[in-house]
Structure formats: C-alpha cells, structure tokens
Design an enzyme around this catalytic site. Structure first.
Site, short mmCIF file in Angstrom:
data_model
loop_
_atom_site.label_atom_id
_atom_site.label_comp_id
_atom_site.label_asym_id
_atom_site.label_seq_id
_atom_site.Cartn_x
_atom_site.Cartn_y
_atom_site.Cartn_z
N GLY A 50 0.77 -1.25 0.00
CA GLY A 50 0.00 0.00 0.00
C GLY A 50 0.79 1.29 0.00
CD GLU A 104 1.51 0.28 7.17
OE1 GLU A 104 1.02 0.45 6.03
OE2 GLU A 104 1.41 -0.77 7.80
CG ASP A 108 -8.41 0.25 10.58
OD1 ASP A 108 -9.01 0.89 11.44
OD2 ASP A 108 -8.98 -0.59 9.86
CG PHE A 157 -12.82 0.22 2.99
CD1 PHE A 157 -11.91 -0.50 3.76
CD2 PHE A 157 -12.75 0.10 1.61
CE1 PHE A 157 -10.95 -1.31 3.17
CE2 PHE A 157 -11.80 -0.71 1.01
CZ PHE A 157 -10.90 -1.42 1.79
CG ASP A 164 -5.79 -3.37 -1.58
OD1 ASP A 164 -5.23 -2.89 -0.58
OD2 ASP A 164 -6.21 -4.54 -1.64
NE ARG A 170 -2.42 -3.04 -4.12
CZ ARG A 170 -2.43 -3.19 -2.81
NH1 ARG A 170 -2.30 -2.13 -2.03
NH2 ARG A 170 -2.60 -4.37 -2.25
P1 IMP Z 1 -4.40 -2.26 11.04
O1 IMP Z 1 -3.45 -3.40 11.24
O2 IMP Z 1 -5.77 -2.52 11.60
O3 IMP Z 1 -3.85 -0.92 11.48
O4 IMP Z 1 -4.69 -2.19 9.51
C1 IMP Z 1 -3.80 -1.72 8.64
C2 IMP Z 1 -4.00 -2.33 7.27
O5 IMP Z 1 -5.39 -2.58 6.97
C3 IMP Z 1 -3.54 -1.33 6.24
O6 IMP Z 1 -2.16 -1.45 5.99
C4 IMP Z 1 -4.41 -1.66 5.04
O7 IMP Z 1 -3.83 -2.70 4.32
C5 IMP Z 1 -5.71 -2.15 5.65
N1 IMP Z 1 -6.73 -1.07 5.73
C6 IMP Z 1 -7.24 -0.49 6.84
N2 IMP Z 1 -8.16 0.44 6.54
C7 IMP Z 1 -8.22 0.49 5.18
C8 IMP Z 1 -8.98 1.29 4.25
O8 IMP Z 1 -9.80 2.16 4.59
N3 IMP Z 1 -8.74 1.03 2.93
C9 IMP Z 1 -7.85 0.10 2.49
N4 IMP Z 1 -7.12 -0.66 3.32
C10 IMP Z 1 -7.30 -0.46 4.66
MG MG Z 2 -0.91 -1.81 4.34
#
Ligand code: IMP
Ligand code: MG
Length: 181
Positions: A50, A104, A108, A157, A164, A170
C-alpha cells in the site's frame, strides 16, 4: 454527475482530490525535514504494497541524505489459538543504531504497525517513528504514538493512491470512499 468507480461489488466516490493529498504529503515532509536535519542517514522503511505511491512522492520532498527500503508483512495462520502472526520480509541489512521511519499507507487498529515495530526493535535501531498517509484515530487501539500522519479520517473504507479494495483501486490518483449504493 459525480465521478464514481466500481471495484468488485462496491461503488466508490471521490473523497480527497489528488491536489489535497499532495499538500498533505508536502506538510508531513516539511516536518520530517525539520526533525531529521543533521541526523546520521535515516532509513525509510516502506510497507508493501500500500505505501508504494505515498513513499515515492514523500521521498522526492525529503531534503537530507537518506536510505530507502521496502518490507512486506507476511501473514501466517498460527498453529495454535494465537491467530495470525506477522513477520517482516525484505530487510537484509543491519539496522543497528539507525534512525528508522516506517512508512505506511494507513494505520487503522494499529495491529500491523505494532508487529512491525516489535520486529524492528530486535535489530536495535536508534529510534523508530511511524509516518502514515492516513490515520484512523477512532479505530486505533495501541499505545505507540503515530508521530507523522498526513491525513486523519473516520472509520470509513477508502481506496486509491496505493490503497486497495481486494487488490483493486491502487492506481487511482484521488482517494475514493465506499458509497452505500
Ligand atoms: P491495522 O493493522 O488494523 O492498522 O490495519 C492496517 C491495514 O489494513 C492497512 O495497511 C491496510 O492494508 C488495511 N486497511 C485499513 N483500513 C483500510 C482502508 O480504509 N482502505 C484500504 N485498506 C485499509
Ligand atoms: Mg498496508
């Protein structure tokens, strides 16, 4: 009519135009330029897939000598009830004593970044900071401070600019948000 794109089963509309993303990337690059000036060759570590577009634009705005590397988070299904375990693939050089800036696309819940930080710490770097294009503060449940976040959003989202939906989207230069249609 508003521009929309269809990816798999969902429809998305523009939320943040490319010009605003560029301004936010510039602002975060300015902060990093100020904070790292004079430090010994910092190392940017981009998390694939990403972050590729963000890091390519960010690095063009960095004014000090730096190195760049990409890593990928590999997910494995645990054999026990621990669930998913992540590990890093791609860093093949010592990071001992280095100033690390993890790049990054989006933070999230913070689960991915937490695993990355734990892995990198084993290499005894001087310090580790996180630079993310997007941050979802309402969803973030970890303690590690996210020092550099270019844009904060709610729990919606989004796709585009490297992010993606099931591998699609992307390539989009603007950021799109899912609609309820
Ligand atoms: P975390 O581990 O919950 O912080 O999630 C991080 C990963 O979830 C990111 O690197 C993305 O790959 C994916 N992600 C979280 N939110 C989104 C979004 O709104 N769109 C696309 N990918 C997301
Ligand atoms: Mg990611």
């Amino acid at each position: 009519m508003e521009k929309t794109v269809k990816l798999h089963d969902k429809t998305f509309r523009v939320m943040i135009p490319a010009s605003e993303i560029d301004a936010a990337v510039k602002a975060v690059a300015d902060r990093i330029n100020a904070d790292y000036a004079g430090l010994e060759t910092p190392l940017f570590v981009g998390v694939l897939n990403g972050s590729f577009m963000f890091l390519s634009d960010l690095i063009k705005k960095i004014e000090f000598n730096s190195e760049l590397s990409f890593v990928k988070l590999a997910s494995y299904e645990g054999t026990e009830s621990t669930g998913k375990v992540h590990s890093l693939i791609g860093l093949n050089k010592s990071i001992e004593g280095r100033h690390i800036i993890i790049v990054e696309d989006i933070v999230d819940t913070g689960a991915s970044i937490e695993h990355m930080i734990e892995d990198l710490r084993r290499g005894n770097p001087a310090d580790i900071e996180v630079c993310t294009l997007f941050f979802k503060p309402a969803s973030y449940s970890r303690n590690y401070p996210i020092k550099y976040s270019a844009l904060e959003i709610g729990n919606e989202f989004i796709v585009g600019y490297g992010l993606d939906y099931d591998q699609l989207g992307r390539n989009l230069k603007d950021i799109y948000v899912v609609t309820n249609e």
